[in-house]
Design a protein around this motif. Structure first.
Motif, PDB file in Angstrom:
ATOM      1  N   LEU A  93       0.839  -1.210   0.000  1.00  0.00           N
ATOM      2  CA  LEU A  93       0.000   0.000   0.000  1.00  0.00           C
ATOM      3  C   LEU A  93       0.868   1.252   0.000  1.00  0.00           C
ATOM      4  O   LEU A  93       0.552   2.236  -0.701  1.00  0.00           O
ATOM      5  CB  LEU A  93      -0.930  -0.001   1.220  1.00  0.00           C
ATOM      6  N   ARG A  94       1.946   1.229   0.763  1.00  0.00           N
ATOM      7  CA  ARG A  94       2.847   2.390   0.797  1.00  0.00           C
ATOM      8  C   ARG A  94       3.555   2.554  -0.553  1.00  0.00           C
ATOM      9  O   ARG A  94       3.743   3.679  -1.039  1.00  0.00           O
ATOM     10  CB  ARG A  94       3.873   2.235   1.925  1.00  0.00           C
ATOM     11  N   ILE A  95       3.962   1.432  -1.154  1.00  0.00           N
ATOM     12  CA  ILE A  95       4.605   1.499  -2.469  1.00  0.00           C
ATOM     13  C   ILE A  95       3.643   2.073  -3.500  1.00  0.00           C
ATOM     14  O   ILE A  95       4.022   2.905  -4.335  1.00  0.00           O
ATOM     15  CB  ILE A  95       5.084   0.098  -2.911  1.00  0.00           C
ATOM     16  N   GLU A  96       2.395   1.654  -3.441  1.00  0.00           N
ATOM     17  CA  GLU A  96       1.390   2.149  -4.393  1.00  0.00           C
ATOM     18  C   GLU A  96       1.227   3.659  -4.264  1.00  0.00           C
ATOM     19  O   GLU A  96       1.195   4.389  -5.265  1.00  0.00           O
ATOM     20  CB  GLU A  96       0.055   1.450  -4.133  1.00  0.00           C
ATOM     21  N   ASN A  97       1.177   4.137  -3.031  1.00  0.00           N
ATOM     22  CA  ASN A  97       0.995   5.574  -2.793  1.00  0.00           C
ATOM     23  C   ASN A  97       2.234   6.364  -3.224  1.00  0.00           C
ATOM     24  O   ASN A  97       2.124   7.383  -3.927  1.00  0.00           O
ATOM     25  CB  ASN A  97       0.702   5.808  -1.311  1.00  0.00           C
ATOM     26  N   LEU A  98       3.416   5.892  -2.830  1.00  0.00           N
ATOM     27  CA  LEU A  98       4.647   6.618  -3.131  1.00  0.00           C
ATOM     28  C   LEU A  98       4.965   6.580  -4.623  1.00  0.00           C
ATOM     29  O   LEU A  98       5.395   7.599  -5.200  1.00  0.00           O
ATOM     30  CB  LEU A  98       5.814   6.020  -2.333  1.00  0.00           C
ATOM     31  N   ASP A 134      -1.835   4.467 -14.320  1.00  0.00           N
ATOM     32  CA  ASP A 134      -2.675   3.283 -14.103  1.00  0.00           C
ATOM     33  C   ASP A 134      -1.837   2.008 -14.065  1.00  0.00           C
ATOM     34  O   ASP A 134      -2.038   1.142 -13.206  1.00  0.00           O
ATOM     35  CB  ASP A 134      -3.736   3.185 -15.202  1.00  0.00           C
ATOM     36  N   ASP A 135      -0.882   1.898 -14.984  1.00  0.00           N
ATOM     37  CA  ASP A 135      -0.010   0.723 -14.995  1.00  0.00           C
ATOM     38  C   ASP A 135       0.846   0.654 -13.727  1.00  0.00           C
ATOM     39  O   ASP A 135       1.071  -0.432 -13.171  1.00  0.00           O
ATOM     40  CB  ASP A 135       0.913   0.740 -16.218  1.00  0.00           C
ATOM     41  N   THR A 136       1.299   1.813 -13.274  1.00  0.00           N
ATOM     42  CA  THR A 136       2.124   1.858 -12.071  1.00  0.00           C
ATOM     43  C   THR A 136       1.335   1.406 -10.852  1.00  0.00           C
ATOM     44  O   THR A 136       1.814   0.607 -10.033  1.00  0.00           O
ATOM     45  CB  THR A 136       2.675   3.276 -11.852  1.00  0.00           C
ATOM     46  N   ALA A 196       7.059   2.893 -15.264  1.00  0.00           N
ATOM     47  CA  ALA A 196       6.397   2.253 -14.127  1.00  0.00           C
ATOM     48  C   ALA A 196       7.402   1.487 -13.279  1.00  0.00           C
ATOM     49  O   ALA A 196       7.361   1.531 -12.035  1.00  0.00           O
ATOM     50  CB  ALA A 196       5.298   1.316 -14.624  1.00  0.00           C
ATOM     51  N   GLY A 197       8.340   0.783 -13.926  1.00  0.00           N
ATOM     52  CA  GLY A 197       9.351   0.030 -13.200  1.00  0.00           C
ATOM     53  C   GLY A 197      10.271   0.933 -12.404  1.00  0.00           C
ATOM     54  O   GLY A 197      10.640   0.621 -11.263  1.00  0.00           O
ATOM     55  N   ILE A 198      10.654   2.063 -12.983  1.00  0.00           N
ATOM     56  CA  ILE A 198      11.514   3.027 -12.289  1.00  0.00           C
ATOM     57  C   ILE A 198      10.811   3.569 -11.051  1.00  0.00           C
ATOM     58  O   ILE A 198      11.380   3.623  -9.952  1.00  0.00           O
ATOM     59  CB  ILE A 198      11.909   4.169 -13.243  1.00  0.00           C
ATOM     60  N   ALA A 199       9.550   3.975 -11.211  1.00  0.00           N
ATOM     61  CA  ALA A 199       8.791   4.537 -10.094  1.00  0.00           C
ATOM     62  C   ALA A 199       8.628   3.514  -8.978  1.00  0.00           C
ATOM     63  O   ALA A 199       8.798   3.826  -7.785  1.00  0.00           O
ATOM     64  CB  ALA A 199       7.429   5.026 -10.575  1.00  0.00           C
ATOM     65  N   LEU A 200       8.305   2.274  -9.339  1.00  0.00           N
ATOM     66  CA  LEU A 200       8.116   1.226  -8.338  1.00  0.00           C
ATOM     67  C   LEU A 200       9.420   0.884  -7.615  1.00  0.00           C
ATOM     68  O   LEU A 200       9.428   0.696  -6.398  1.00  0.00           O
ATOM     69  CB  LEU A 200       7.587  -0.046  -9.008  1.00  0.00           C
TER      70      LEU A 200
END
Length: 512
Positions: A363-368, A383-385, A447-451
């Motif tokens: 949940l924290r990863i999704e928000n950040l 959306d993909d992220t 998306a991969g970079i952000a995650l």
């Protein structure tokens, strides 16, 4: 060779991961002690196999260099009393340096006078000094795990069974806690003589080869590489080398013979990593590929010749098939459900006692990661992220990753594909673990970079917030590696983003 020292330490099979580091440590110890004891030499060559650690010191001096050194003692006002006699501090200084009263003088240094003397010491024979140096060089080696044996005080990774010490063709008698040196060594455990004498360096090198020991690890490695390539070519494919695995196999054998094995083509239908991971990580085999696709073959390396190689081949095939059967079973069971269905199980997996469960972390990863996408103005990837963030840890509770932990992220990507997720989501799930180690590939999709950044910053912020930080010797949660990973991603991607702001967002995640 003129003026050489041959020093061989014979051990029970040393774990491959210890061979290189042990050679380096003993070489470093020898170099330091030679310099401290004024013994000149030109080079120390190191060679290692599972059963022996060998050091050849070239152009070693026959004697220590003579010592002539001026030493400084206490100041004159401390060294002399009111009657001009030497005080206890002055006499103690002279005694410690082996000086007499007539050997010392006073010299002015700055505004004060100090007592000075010159130590003169004739060099000893190198053979005498080595009797102390060689045992200490071995005793001072450290290992993550070491053992004692036979009532000895020293520790080593495995028991030391023999030593060979030749100084210019003469046996140098060394005692390492009851282990006496000699000119007797051993050949290959199964193919060579149990014991044989060597009378010179040339004799040592020649007889080892005659007794099926290829001493030079670089020569052994290239021989393995060449043999594997030839075997793969005979199968109409190419060997897929992993340099770390090649290094490991090199230190597992003294006389390598490469051969191939076969397995059922049905296993090739599995994702490539599912087949190659047990092959490489668990069995030390090299995969065979053709045009990038796996062939139903593997290449293994035997510590010996090709005698009854068919039996060895059959045994290795049997062991690998058992592993692949496990992988196939887990894959079939895991893919009976969608990847999303595993998310609920994450609520029962503790990330860290004070930081919640792995589900809380997602949940924290999704928000950040959403915040990072906003800061980079990459709304088309949001959306993909978010979808990838929701699924990124789900594979941790699958049977496959529980059995083969090194497949985390890889199986997440594969199971996401099987579940019908789009390719951007699948790739981001895999990339969020990158980089996994020094020199690893970096995430390339937005998306991969952000995650990846979100996952690592969440861990760093959380652990620092509860007072868990790396020390000089310990970093159990790999926070340094994760911080370096974030920096490497930012530099590689050339992102225009405020790192301080990202850290604040990560910390705020824990207060929400």
């Amino acid at each position: 060779m003129n003026n050489y020292l041959l020093f061989e330490v014979g051990v029970e099979e040393l774990p491959s991961r210890f061979v290189s580091s042990t050679l380096d440590q003993i070489k470093s110890n020898l170099t330091k002690m030679f310099n401290e004891n004024r013994i000149e030499f030109s080079d120390i060559k190191t060679y290692g196999t599972p059963r022996r650690l060998t050091f050849i010191v070239e152009n070693i001096s026959e004697k220590q260099s003579n010592l002539e050194e001026e030493v400084k003692g206490p100041s004159k006002k401390i060294a002399l009393d009111a009657d001009g006699n030497f005080t206890k501090p002055a006499l103690g200084f002279m005694k410690s340096k082996g000086l007499k009263e007539e050997d010392v003088i006073f010299k002015t240094v700055g505004k004060d006078e100090y007592i000075f003397g010159t130590i003169r010491q004739e060099g000893k024979e190198t053979s005498e000094v080595l009797k102390t140096i060689l045992p200490e060089a071995v005793k001072n080696v450290t290992f993550p795990k070491a053992m004692r044996w036979g009532g000895k005080n020293m520790r080593f990774a495995r028991p030391i069974r023999w030593m060979v010490t030749l100084l210019n063709d003469n046996v140098l008698e060394i005692d390492l806690e009851g282990i006496k040196s000699s000119n007797v060594t051993k050949g290959h455990r199964f193919l060579g003589k149990d014991e044989f004498e060597v009378n010179s360096l040339e004799d040592y090198l020649t007889k080892l080869e005659e007794n099926f020991v290829i001493l030079d690890q670089d020569k052994r490695k290239e021989l393995i590489r060449k043999q594997c390539i030839e075997v793969a070519n005979s199968l109409g494919g190419e060997v897929e080398f992993d340099e770390d695995l090649l290094e490991e196999v090199t230190h597992l054998v003294e006389y390598p013979t490469a051969f191939y094995g076969e397995f059922n083509e049905d296993y090739i239908k599995l994702p490539k990593e599912v087949v190659t991971t047990p092959m490489q990580q668990h069995q030390r085999y090299f995969p065979v590929v053709k045009n990038g696709k796996l062939l139903p073959n593997f290449i293994a390396v035997r510590n010996g010749n090709d005698y009854r190689i068919d039996k060895v081949k059959a045994g290795n095939e049997k062991v690998l098939v058992a592993r692949l059967e496990d992988a196939l079973f887990f894959y079939k069971e895991d893919t009976k459900k969608s990847l999303e269905s595993y998310i609920e199980k994450l609520k029962s997996v503790v990330f860290q006692a004070k930081l919640g469960t792995v589900y809380d972390k997602t949940l924290r990863i999704e928000n950040l990661s959403s915040n990072i996408i906003d800061l980079l103005n990459l709304q088309q990837d949001k959306d993909d992220t978010k979808r990838a963030a929701k699924l990124c840890k789900a594979d941790l509770v699958t049977g496959m990753v529980f059995e083969f932990t090194e497949l985390q992220g890889i199986m997440g990507r594969e199971y996401a594909r099987v579940s019908g997720e789009n390719e951007a989501v699948c790739e981001a799930i895999f990339e969020h673990y990158l980089p996994r180690f020094a020199g690893d590939i970096l995430p390339k999709t937005n998306a991969g970079i952000a995650l990846s950044i979100a996952d690592k910053l969440d861990s760093i912020a959380g652990f620092f917030a509860i007072g868990i930080q790396p020390t000089g010797s310990q970093d159990p949660y790999a926070l340094r590696r994760q911080a370096l990973g974030v920096l490497n991603i930012l530099m590689d991607s050339k992102l225009d983003i405020n790192l301080k702001e990202l850290v604040e967002l990560a910390l705020n995640n824990y207060s929400n």
